[in-house]
Design an enzyme around this catalytic site. Structure first.
Site, mmCIF file in Angstrom:
data_model
loop_
_atom_site.group_PDB
_atom_site.id
_atom_site.type_symbol
_atom_site.label_atom_id
_atom_site.label_comp_id
_atom_site.label_asym_id
_atom_site.label_seq_id
_atom_site.Cartn_x
_atom_site.Cartn_y
_atom_site.Cartn_z
ATOM 1 N N GLY A 50 -47.191 2.805 -17.700
ATOM 2 C CA GLY A 50 -46.144 1.928 -18.233
ATOM 3 C C GLY A 50 -46.637 0.494 -18.344
ATOM 4 N N ARG A 89 -50.129 7.719 -22.392
ATOM 5 C CA ARG A 89 -50.409 8.752 -21.403
ATOM 6 C C ARG A 89 -51.371 9.744 -22.064
ATOM 7 N NH1 ARG A 89 -47.000 7.346 -17.306
ATOM 8 N NH2 ARG A 89 -45.236 6.113 -18.053
ATOM 9 N N ASP A 91 -50.175 4.010 -10.121
ATOM 10 C CA ASP A 91 -50.555 5.201 -9.384
ATOM 11 C C ASP A 91 -51.294 6.236 -10.237
ATOM 12 O OD1 ASP A 91 -50.185 6.738 -6.888
ATOM 13 O OD2 ASP A 91 -49.067 8.055 -8.238
ATOM 14 N N THR A 148 -48.046 -2.766 -12.548
ATOM 15 C CA THR A 148 -46.834 -1.944 -12.627
ATOM 16 C C THR A 148 -45.670 -2.762 -12.101
ATOM 17 O OG1 THR A 148 -45.650 -0.097 -11.616
ATOM 18 C CG2 THR A 148 -47.572 -0.886 -10.432
ATOM 19 N N ASP A 204 -43.223 -1.708 -10.523
ATOM 20 C CA ASP A 204 -42.548 -1.050 -9.402
ATOM 21 C C ASP A 204 -42.943 -1.565 -8.018
ATOM 22 O OD1 ASP A 204 -41.011 0.566 -11.032
ATOM 23 O OD2 ASP A 204 -42.533 2.115 -11.160
ATOM 24 N N ASP A 261 -45.081 -0.505 -6.030
ATOM 25 C CA ASP A 261 -45.115 0.618 -5.084
ATOM 26 C C ASP A 261 -46.533 1.092 -4.786
ATOM 27 O OD1 ASP A 261 -45.650 1.546 -7.571
ATOM 28 O OD2 ASP A 261 -44.244 3.215 -7.516
ATOM 29 N N ARG A 302 -38.108 4.827 -9.985
ATOM 30 C CA ARG A 302 -37.881 6.265 -9.890
ATOM 31 C C ARG A 302 -38.173 6.763 -8.482
ATOM 32 N NH1 ARG A 302 -39.912 8.702 -15.349
ATOM 33 N NH2 ARG A 302 -38.803 6.824 -15.983
#
Lengths: 325, 325, 325, 325
Positions: free
Chosen positions: C14, C75, C106, C129, C131, C133, C175
């Protein structure tokens, strides 16, 4: 350790975005822990003049997103005198305030330190200043918002710089510190950064402007106001003298850097340290600034939380040189 | 009327947000109508120097949202001379450009007017300037963005003004016109507006500052740079002299007012007049500025589209007085 | 250790604001150190398809302030197969690329890890990213911008919530992680936060909405999309069922969270790790993600930089409870 | 004509940015003309329930820049009945309110019209709605801010669309009107616009997406929520079915479109019509909406100021086609 029943909260020194989020956190967490809160308007000056009012949860509704400070701020000559501080202490006693949270910068903590030693009242401080020039916290409340305001402005200026092939000397805040200039210089893709922490070599600066990319005529120099050469106008004068064929302009960003809706990080930081301040007072802390270091709450004695001591990471200056290639 | 085969497009004078949206509209609509487009860099100066390049639909991809001008802009001394204009015309002939769209303000159209009379080449203009000081269009491209940038900045300054109970004298752009000052003064809730179109009475201004709301100490005055008193610093000096007890500050907004992502209205206006310019050339128009009056496309001869003539609506000045009560 | 002559750079997964600033830093620092740079479009898919092009300093001019990625991203199913990875490696050899900088999250690092073990080519990664994370860095590139975009949106929604006394269930990205929800919940003054890291108790949530401040009818709940209850619509359904008299609305912020001009901190982070990535390759690092921990550059093996592992600071959840009092 | 002594002001229907600027203008100008002002909370519902309070100049300090409405707004079932309206009138009498300024949209004016005919109380209206779907004014208060919010969001979405080569179907507000979709579609450079005013031909839409620029894979379609096909999800479903190889996403912008700091133009418009409303009541106007047409204050009887009647300029739809070439 007597239990605290009524915390007074005030802002002092230059206003910074996120001060309202900090006030909100102090008020809400005090109420959460069953402690009353008294708002003090206009900093130490208002303390001396008795500008006190009771605050409840609603007093701080819908302010987390606002710039400035609802408690207003002011400088106080009177508080610099023992008589002034005695008056302030008497007002606190009169209004039943038995602990204080001071939100501000270096000057605020200097005052708080003296006051906390002269009188038997616990005081803790929150780092509220756009300059990020305090030891004891990775970031000060307001810094993140201010640097975003600066890059917003410089992004706009670059539109004009590129359209006209101009050189822009942009002055940002920082009387004693180049921390605003440093990060915004990197983030705005500036060709050079001029800061008070390092002696400015006008020749080297001109050299860099001249021997940079030949295919790129628009250039940005970010100058901290406290620079030893004397600010953006003086640097602009040098550049114009040296390169009369350049279309060189000076822009002083000025007061817009203090205001505006606080950024997410400033609100989170203000909320964290605001709650921690109340918890610190509850736990018997005094004469300390509450900050966040490495994502953990930290406690720094007021006498160490002063400015001038923050060192500039030399890697950051190297970055600017590499990226302006 | 010979059919147009190759339109040259350029930007000139100060850059304005929305110029790129206008360039895009000219290029795309020319292609839509089967006409070639030649981009000319750096305005009249680039025309003389032969800075021409062919543009296709892709040349203007992803620029509608960008400030500045991808065609760059410059002032040209040479174009003020008959020899310079002859050189420009020769370049156009050499590159097969048989019509022109000039995007800019008063100076741009003055040049275009002379050029269009001296040589047999149809020229139309698009109003691209943040000053909004052109007859023949309700608004110029860039004005709406600029006034939003100003209120954004003044909203930030007011945070500090209110926190410190300060008076701020804020200077906005407008060397010959108070139109930016007027709308931004109303929209930022200023206590007073100072513009070049009306003689400034410093005593009356001070009067208003003094006899305004007693319960409100923070005040904002918006000053157009072209004011007869001599700009914000001069007015600030007067105010400080008269009210030494006020905490009075001056802020010059400066170059940030030219840049930034164009507002929705500026993009729509630029898109409309950009397409209309190509259609106008197709239909035989020449020596006219294409604007929008009362939501309809309008055509104004260059000699009438000059500045200085835009009148200030007196109701707007009255509004400021009423709302600052 | 053979000397690196040509670094390939690509973005994958993303898109995140600041990716362009990272690309710029990789390109400029490689040039600074005398290394060539090859841009690879569309991530691993483009690597397989041979979408390579030489990059110079100008390729990354004026992109530091842009959202998205000029290298595009995609992707790739093919890259999950040994055959696909072999094709990718052959393309790298063919184009003389002898080291890689992978910018992504990731999934990107999982691919890079396998690739770096299968073939003899040094690969380092940059955390790009929204996120946040990933282990191995305090913050990921894009997170700071995304949380500012969210509070910008929630500040707007609160205007309506307060005007209409409404309850708003606002869904933000995440997510597998509640990190966006957590900081934006605190910063937007939300009444409650619902995240995938902790089991959601709908009854407790309703309890908090009901027994919160009686004098305040507008309430905001921030929900991470990956929550176990099933997102904002499902939570909205529960709240409506339980409180039919509330005016409850659901808002999914969606894709706006990925785009936009990167914040100052994201640009600085991207610039730092971009330069550090090139220096790491020069120094023989491979199969590591370059991050910043406690304001210092850090190196984390790809196998440890995966997501799901980031723990939620319980103090943050407590903060929300205290501040929503 | 009896002299007006006490004007009641309220907001009704959906909130819109600039309503606070309008309230401020009504309050300040009433005071300027020596008339009292009563604030009525929560629209007609609050009028019936007696939610009245006296307003002075300070009540509207520092609100010109705020979204939402400090008077709150609500829908009222009771006011649709003669009994409800009688209760409202009794409350007005009881509180000495002898004239009304209603700020809202179509529904608000329908109520005001009936009320003004049933009872002897002068009522004027101000156009406060983001939809811009009222006759009697070129623009409604809130529209300009809303379209800027939309292009801000779509600019962000385009970052992702371009990075991933995606098709985005973006739904904007407009249950009965495509005016938001129309201008934001042009300003965001959308490939197509889908509005309720014209029958949607899905085949033609797909045709345009397919036969547009082959070199550009990312595309944006702006859809007004009231479209006859059934909104963005339904259109997204069609597009996915027809082009399974496209990466098609749907984004509903939702409630962010109502909030936020009002734009400069919205504040100016609100200030102008706010003052004009008070002056109109003073001059004996009643049952009219106060708008601005061609930069002049205009007065339109409530029965004509309803929605659905605003026609879409066909040139605008043509523009989209030309510019998406």
């Amino acid at each position: 350790m007597t239990q605290i029943k009524n915390i007074g909260v005030f802002t002092s020194g230059g206003d910074a975005p996120g001060m309202n989020a900090a006030i909100r956190a102090v008020v809400r967490s005090a109420i959460y822990y069953g402690i009353n809160v008294t708002g003090i308007r206009r900093g130490y000056e208002g303390m001396i003049n008795g500008e006190f009012f009771a605050m409840d949860r609603k007093s701080v509704s819908n302010i987390i997103q606002r710039g400035g400070t609802i408690l207003k701020t002011a400088r106080s000559e009177q508080f610099r005198t023992p008589e002034g501080r005695k008056l302030a202490y008497d007002q606190l006693k009169k209004h039943g305030v038995d602990a204080l949270v001071a939100i501000g910068g270096d000057g605020t903590f200097t005052g708080a330190h003296i006051f906390g030693e002269e009188f038997d009242i616990p005081v803790v401080g929150l780092p509220g200043t756009i300059d990020n020039d305090l030891l004891g916290t990775d970031f000060t409340i307001g810094y993140d918002t201010a640097i975003n305001t600066v890059i917003d402005a410089v992004d706009k200026i670059r539109d004009t710089a590129e359209s006209h092939d101009r050189v822009f000397i942009v002055e940002v805040m920082g009387r004693d510190s180049g921390l605003i200039a440093l990060r915004t210089g990197i983030a705005s893709g500036a060709e050079a950064i001029v800061i008070p922490e390092s002696k400015t070599n006008i020749d080297a600066l001109c050299e860099r402007l001249e021997h940079g990319r030949k295919d790129k005529l628009s250039k940005i120099v970010i100058v901290a106001e406290g620079d030893d050469v004397g600010g953006a106008f003086e640097i602009g004068r040098h550049v114009k003298e040296r390169f009369p064929h350049y279309d060189t302009r000076v822009s002083i960003l000025g007061h817009i850097q203090r205001g505006g809706r606080p950024s997410c990080m400033d609100r989170v930081l203000a909320s964290r340290v605001g709650v921690a301040a109340v918890e610190a007072l509850k736990d018997g802390h005094r004469n300390e600034m509450i900050g966040v270091i490495h994502n953990e709450i930290s406690y720094t004695p007021f006498e160490h939380a002063c400015k001038h001591n923050v060192e500039i990471n030399p890697n950051f200056l190297k970055l600017v040189e590499i990226l302006a290639i």
